[in-house]
Design a protein around this motif. Structure first.
Motif, PDB file in Angstrom:
ATOM      1  N   LYS A 124      -2.303  14.581  -1.071  1.00 51.01           N
ATOM      2  CA  LYS A 124      -2.665  15.351  -2.256  1.00 51.01           C
ATOM      3  C   LYS A 124      -3.046  14.392  -3.374  1.00 51.01           C
ATOM      4  CE  LYS A 124       0.479  19.178  -1.193  1.00 51.01           C
ATOM      5  NZ  LYS A 124       1.650  19.978  -1.664  1.00 51.01           N
ATOM      6  N   ASP A 125      -4.277  14.563  -3.850  1.00 50.83           N
ATOM      7  CA  ASP A 125      -4.789  13.719  -4.934  1.00 50.83           C
ATOM      8  C   ASP A 125      -4.706  12.242  -4.589  1.00 50.83           C
ATOM      9  OD1 ASP A 125      -5.265  15.985  -6.484  1.00 50.83           O
ATOM     10  OD2 ASP A 125      -3.225  15.964  -7.288  1.00 50.83           O
ATOM     11  N   GLY A 126      -5.002  11.922  -3.309  1.00 53.14           N
ATOM     12  CA  GLY A 126      -5.004  10.535  -2.881  1.00 53.14           C
ATOM     13  C   GLY A 126      -3.631   9.941  -2.719  1.00 53.14           C
ATOM     14  N   GLN A 127      -2.584  10.762  -2.707  1.00 44.94           N
ATOM     15  CA  GLN A 127      -1.224  10.272  -2.546  1.00 44.94           C
ATOM     16  C   GLN A 127      -0.592  10.906  -1.314  1.00 44.94           C
ATOM     17  OE1 GLN A 127       0.219   7.921  -4.423  1.00 44.94           O
ATOM     18  NE2 GLN A 127      -1.603   7.758  -5.727  1.00 44.94           N
ATOM     19  N   LEU A 128       0.243  10.126  -0.652  1.00 47.83           N
ATOM     20  CA  LEU A 128       0.958  10.642   0.510  1.00 47.83           C
ATOM     21  C   LEU A 128       2.203  11.395   0.065  1.00 47.83           C
ATOM     22  CD1 LEU A 128       0.827   7.672   3.052  1.00 47.83           C
ATOM     23  CD2 LEU A 128      -0.387   9.824   3.204  1.00 47.83           C
ATOM     24  N   SER A 129       2.365  12.593   0.567  1.00 45.54           N
ATOM     25  CA  SER A 129       3.571  13.346   0.225  1.00 45.54           C
ATOM     26  C   SER A 129       4.801  12.719   0.855  1.00 45.54           C
ATOM     27  CB  SER A 129       3.429  14.798   0.701  1.00 45.54           C
ATOM     28  OG  SER A 129       3.230  14.848   2.112  1.00 45.54           O
ATOM     29  N   ARG A 130       4.591  11.959   1.960  1.00 49.51           N
ATOM     30  CA  ARG A 130       5.719  11.334   2.634  1.00 49.51           C
ATOM     31  C   ARG A 130       6.156  10.050   1.944  1.00 49.51           C
ATOM     32  NH1 ARG A 130       2.211   9.064   7.782  1.00 49.51           N
ATOM     33  NH2 ARG A 130       1.539   7.110   6.820  1.00 49.51           N
ATOM     34  N   GLU A 131       5.334   9.543   1.055  1.00 50.10           N
ATOM     35  CA  GLU A 131       5.607   8.242   0.457  1.00 50.10           C
ATOM     36  C   GLU A 131       6.667   8.371  -0.626  1.00 50.10           C
ATOM     37  OE1 GLU A 131       5.240   4.175  -0.415  1.00 50.10           O
ATOM     38  OE2 GLU A 131       4.701   5.409   1.286  1.00 50.10           O
ATOM     39  N   ASN A 132       7.847   7.878  -0.344  1.00 52.41           N
ATOM     40  CA  ASN A 132       8.919   7.919  -1.327  1.00 52.41           C
ATOM     41  C   ASN A 132       9.437   6.518  -1.673  1.00 52.41           C
ATOM     42  OD1 ASN A 132      10.148   7.280   1.053  1.00 52.41           O
ATOM     43  ND2 ASN A 132      11.500   9.070   1.125  1.00 52.41           N
ATOM     44  N   GLY A 133       8.724   5.490  -1.230  1.00 54.57           N
ATOM     45  CA  GLY A 133       9.122   4.120  -1.530  1.00 54.57           C
ATOM     46  C   GLY A 133       8.179   3.489  -2.530  1.00 54.57           C
ATOM     47  N   VAL A 134       8.088   2.160  -2.449  1.00 54.05           N
ATOM     48  CA  VAL A 134       7.246   1.442  -3.413  1.00 54.05           C
ATOM     49  C   VAL A 134       6.000   0.872  -2.759  1.00 54.05           C
ATOM     50  CG1 VAL A 134       9.204   0.843  -4.867  1.00 54.05           C
ATOM     51  CG2 VAL A 134       8.535  -0.703  -3.018  1.00 54.05           C
ATOM     52  N   GLY A 135       5.858   1.013  -1.448  1.00 53.09           N
ATOM     53  CA  GLY A 135       4.801   0.343  -0.688  1.00 53.09           C
ATOM     54  C   GLY A 135       3.402   0.550  -1.195  1.00 53.09           C
ATOM     55  N   LEU A 136       2.843   1.751  -0.981  1.00 56.50           N
ATOM     56  CA  LEU A 136       1.453   1.992  -1.324  1.00 56.50           C
ATOM     57  C   LEU A 136       1.234   2.045  -2.835  1.00 56.50           C
ATOM     58  CD1 LEU A 136       0.433   4.587   1.424  1.00 56.50           C
ATOM     59  CD2 LEU A 136       0.376   2.095   1.479  1.00 56.50           C
ATOM     60  N   ALA A 137       2.168   2.632  -3.557  1.00 50.66           N
ATOM     61  CA  ALA A 137       2.058   2.648  -5.017  1.00 50.66           C
ATOM     62  C   ALA A 137       2.086   1.220  -5.568  1.00 50.66           C
ATOM     63  CB  ALA A 137       3.187   3.474  -5.613  1.00 50.66           C
ATOM     64  N   ASN A 138       2.878   0.382  -4.930  1.00 45.92           N
ATOM     65  CA  ASN A 138       2.972  -1.026  -5.299  1.00 45.92           C
ATOM     66  C   ASN A 138       1.606  -1.709  -5.166  1.00 45.92           C
ATOM     67  OD1 ASN A 138       3.506  -3.811  -5.335  1.00 45.92           O
ATOM     68  ND2 ASN A 138       5.562  -3.509  -4.544  1.00 45.92           N
ATOM     69  N   ILE A 139       0.923  -1.455  -4.055  1.00 43.70           N
ATOM     70  CA  ILE A 139      -0.383  -2.074  -3.804  1.00 43.70           C
ATOM     71  C   ILE A 139      -1.387  -1.666  -4.881  1.00 43.70           C
ATOM     72  CG2 ILE A 139      -2.348  -2.108  -2.218  1.00 43.70           C
ATOM     73  CD1 ILE A 139      -0.359  -1.830   0.056  1.00 43.70           C
ATOM     74  N   LYS A 140      -1.400  -0.404  -5.220  1.00 39.55           N
ATOM     75  CA  LYS A 140      -2.351   0.079  -6.220  1.00 39.55           C
ATOM     76  C   LYS A 140      -2.086  -0.572  -7.574  1.00 39.55           C
ATOM     77  CE  LYS A 140      -4.540   4.311  -7.861  1.00 39.55           C
ATOM     78  NZ  LYS A 140      -4.563   5.793  -7.764  1.00 39.55           N
ATOM     79  N   GLU A 141      -0.825  -0.749  -7.926  1.00 38.28           N
ATOM     80  CA  GLU A 141      -0.491  -1.400  -9.194  1.00 38.28           C
ATOM     81  C   GLU A 141      -0.924  -2.864  -9.188  1.00 38.28           C
ATOM     82  OE1 GLU A 141       3.129  -0.750 -11.413  1.00 38.28           O
ATOM     83  OE2 GLU A 141       3.718   0.773  -9.960  1.00 38.28           O
ATOM     84  N   ARG A 142      -0.736  -3.546  -8.054  1.00 37.47           N
ATOM     85  CA  ARG A 142      -1.160  -4.942  -7.961  1.00 37.47           C
ATOM     86  C   ARG A 142      -2.674  -5.061  -8.098  1.00 37.47           C
ATOM     87  NH1 ARG A 142       0.641  -8.099  -2.919  1.00 37.47           N
ATOM     88  NH2 ARG A 142      -0.272  -9.783  -4.151  1.00 37.47           N
ATOM     89  N   LEU A 143      -3.396  -4.190  -7.431  1.00 36.20           N
ATOM     90  CA  LEU A 143      -4.857  -4.209  -7.532  1.00 36.20           C
ATOM     91  C   LEU A 143      -5.305  -3.921  -8.955  1.00 36.20           C
ATOM     92  CD1 LEU A 143      -5.773  -2.334  -4.220  1.00 36.20           C
ATOM     93  CD2 LEU A 143      -6.012  -4.772  -4.685  1.00 36.20           C
ATOM     94  N   GLN A 144      -4.624  -2.984  -9.606  1.00 36.20           N
ATOM     95  CA  GLN A 144      -4.948  -2.658 -10.987  1.00 36.20           C
ATOM     96  C   GLN A 144      -4.709  -3.854 -11.900  1.00 36.20           C
ATOM     97  OE1 GLN A 144      -6.163   0.289 -12.391  1.00 36.20           O
ATOM     98  NE2 GLN A 144      -6.255  -0.859 -14.316  1.00 36.20           N
ATOM     99  N   SER A 145      -3.615  -4.565 -11.675  1.00 32.02           N
ATOM    100  CA  SER A 145      -3.285  -5.721 -12.503  1.00 32.02           C
ATOM    101  C   SER A 145      -4.268  -6.867 -12.290  1.00 32.02           C
ATOM    102  CB  SER A 145      -1.862  -6.202 -12.193  1.00 32.02           C
ATOM    103  OG  SER A 145      -0.909  -5.215 -12.518  1.00 32.02           O
TER     104      SER A 145
END
Length: 357
Positions: free
Chosen positions: A305-326
């Motif tokens: 949903k909206d490019g996010q995994l509903s199963r994702e409850n950790g820091v993995g993929l969100a972490n990657i996006k923040e690193r790329l943004q930085s």
């Protein structure tokens, strides 16, 4: 030589250069202005004497103002005004003496106080010198504050990236150590030893590389192969890995450990849930001036949903996006999609760069 000493020497050179250039400019303008009057050639000598006197008398102001800047605003204002007036008064007397004793060949004014005339003109010049001095000092102070703010911002930015970089999933270590323990119990010492060696190499790579700097994709692939070889021992035939890396992509610079959390996420949520036939496809290719990287699995899939995994409850993929943004600000793309016929596909687009990290 320390950085502090270099800054002091640089400030010293700047002061003496501007101080001398300013009074030289005064002498030149004074000389050009003399063309409007009928003066004798000795007037040039008078101009040089006056300029030298001004150059000499304003030097103490530098040290007085340096001390005054440490006082309260009111006291500093009083010190500056009094200092300006006294220096201007002395300079005016020197100029009058030069005029009457040298240019006028010993002419004496009728009254002694005539030596203190033209103080206003001298005060204007000394005031201009003071204004330029404080202007340059305030500019230097603002520049230093900007540099300090930029340095603090950079340090905070780097600390943020490092924090994101080191938020690795501890389940990988726990599972690997459990697998090694099981292998030892089963007397499979050679396999356990190989697994320990791979784990050691992988952890050394993940901790030694500065997350602020980028590494060649080929180097990143070698670390990922170590990671996947460890996971293959755990999953055996349930895990198959397919690599499709263009040769020219291996020299492309990427953030260190940028793909590992994606692969770990695929193993945790896709491969581990399949009894057999689990597969992960890793591809990298160039498109124009960009580097495209894909990681896809053939697992049961997930709600996106909206490019996010509903199963994702950790820091993995969100972490990657923040690193790329930085690291890349807006010049990147990160998407999570459904894979066909099943599974999840993660795509990353970053600028293609092969410069030294």
């Amino acid at each position: 030589m320390s950085r502090f000493q270099r800054v002091i020497e640089s400030n010293e050179r700047l002061f003496w250069t501007l101080h001398s250039a300013g009074w030289a400019g005064f002498a030149i303008i004074y000389y050009i202005g003399s063309f409007l009057h009928d003066v004798r050639p000795i007037w040039v000598f008078i101009i040089l004497l006056n300029a030298y006197a001004g150059w000499l008398l304003t030097i103490p102001l530098r040290y007085i103002y340096r001390w005054a800047r440490k006082q309260s605003p009111l006291n500093m204002l009083i010190i500056v005004i009094v200092s300006c007036y006294l220096i201007a008064l002395v300079w005016a007397v020197v100029k009058n003496i030069n005029y009457w004793e040298i240019y006028k060949h010993g002419y004496r004014p009728d009254e002694w106080y005539m030596y203190f005339t033209n103080t206003i003109n001298s005060l204007i010049m000394v005031g201009c010198w003071s204004g330029v001095y404080f202007g340059i000092k305030n500019f230097q102070m603002l520049q230093k504050e900007k540099q300090n703010a930029l340095k603090a911002s950079t340090m905070a930015h780097q600390a943020h990236i490092k924090m994101l970089r080191y938020q690795l999933n501890p389940h990988f270590l726990f599972n690997t150590l459990n697998a090694i323990s099981t292998l030892i119990l089963l007397k499979e010492n050679d396999t356990a030893e190989a697994m320990v060696s791979r784990l050691s190499d992988f952890l050394r790579y993940s901790l030694d590389n500065d997350p602020i700097k980028r590494v060649p994709l080929g180097q990143e692939i070698k670390a990922l192969r170590l990671y996947l070889e460890i996971e293959k021992v755990r999953f055996d035939d349930r895990l198959e890995v397919s690599w499709d890396i263009d040769e020219q992509c291996e020299s492309a610079l990427v953030p260190s450990m940028i793909l590992q959390p994606i692969i770990e996420n695929a193993i945790k949520h896709a491969i581990s849930k399949m009894e057999n036939g689990g597969k992960i496809n890793i591809t990298a290719r160039t498109f124009g001036n960009d580097l495209l990287m894909d990681v896809a699995d053939n697992g049961p899939g997930a709600d996106i949903k909206d490019g996010q995994l509903s199963r994702e409850n950790g820091v993995g993929l969100a972490n990657i996006k923040e690193r790329l943004q930085s690291l890349y600000h807006r010049n990147f793309a990160f998407s999570i999609e459904h894979n066909e016929p099943s599974g999840v596909r993660v795509r990353i687009r970053i600028p293609y760069d092969v410069k030294d990290a």
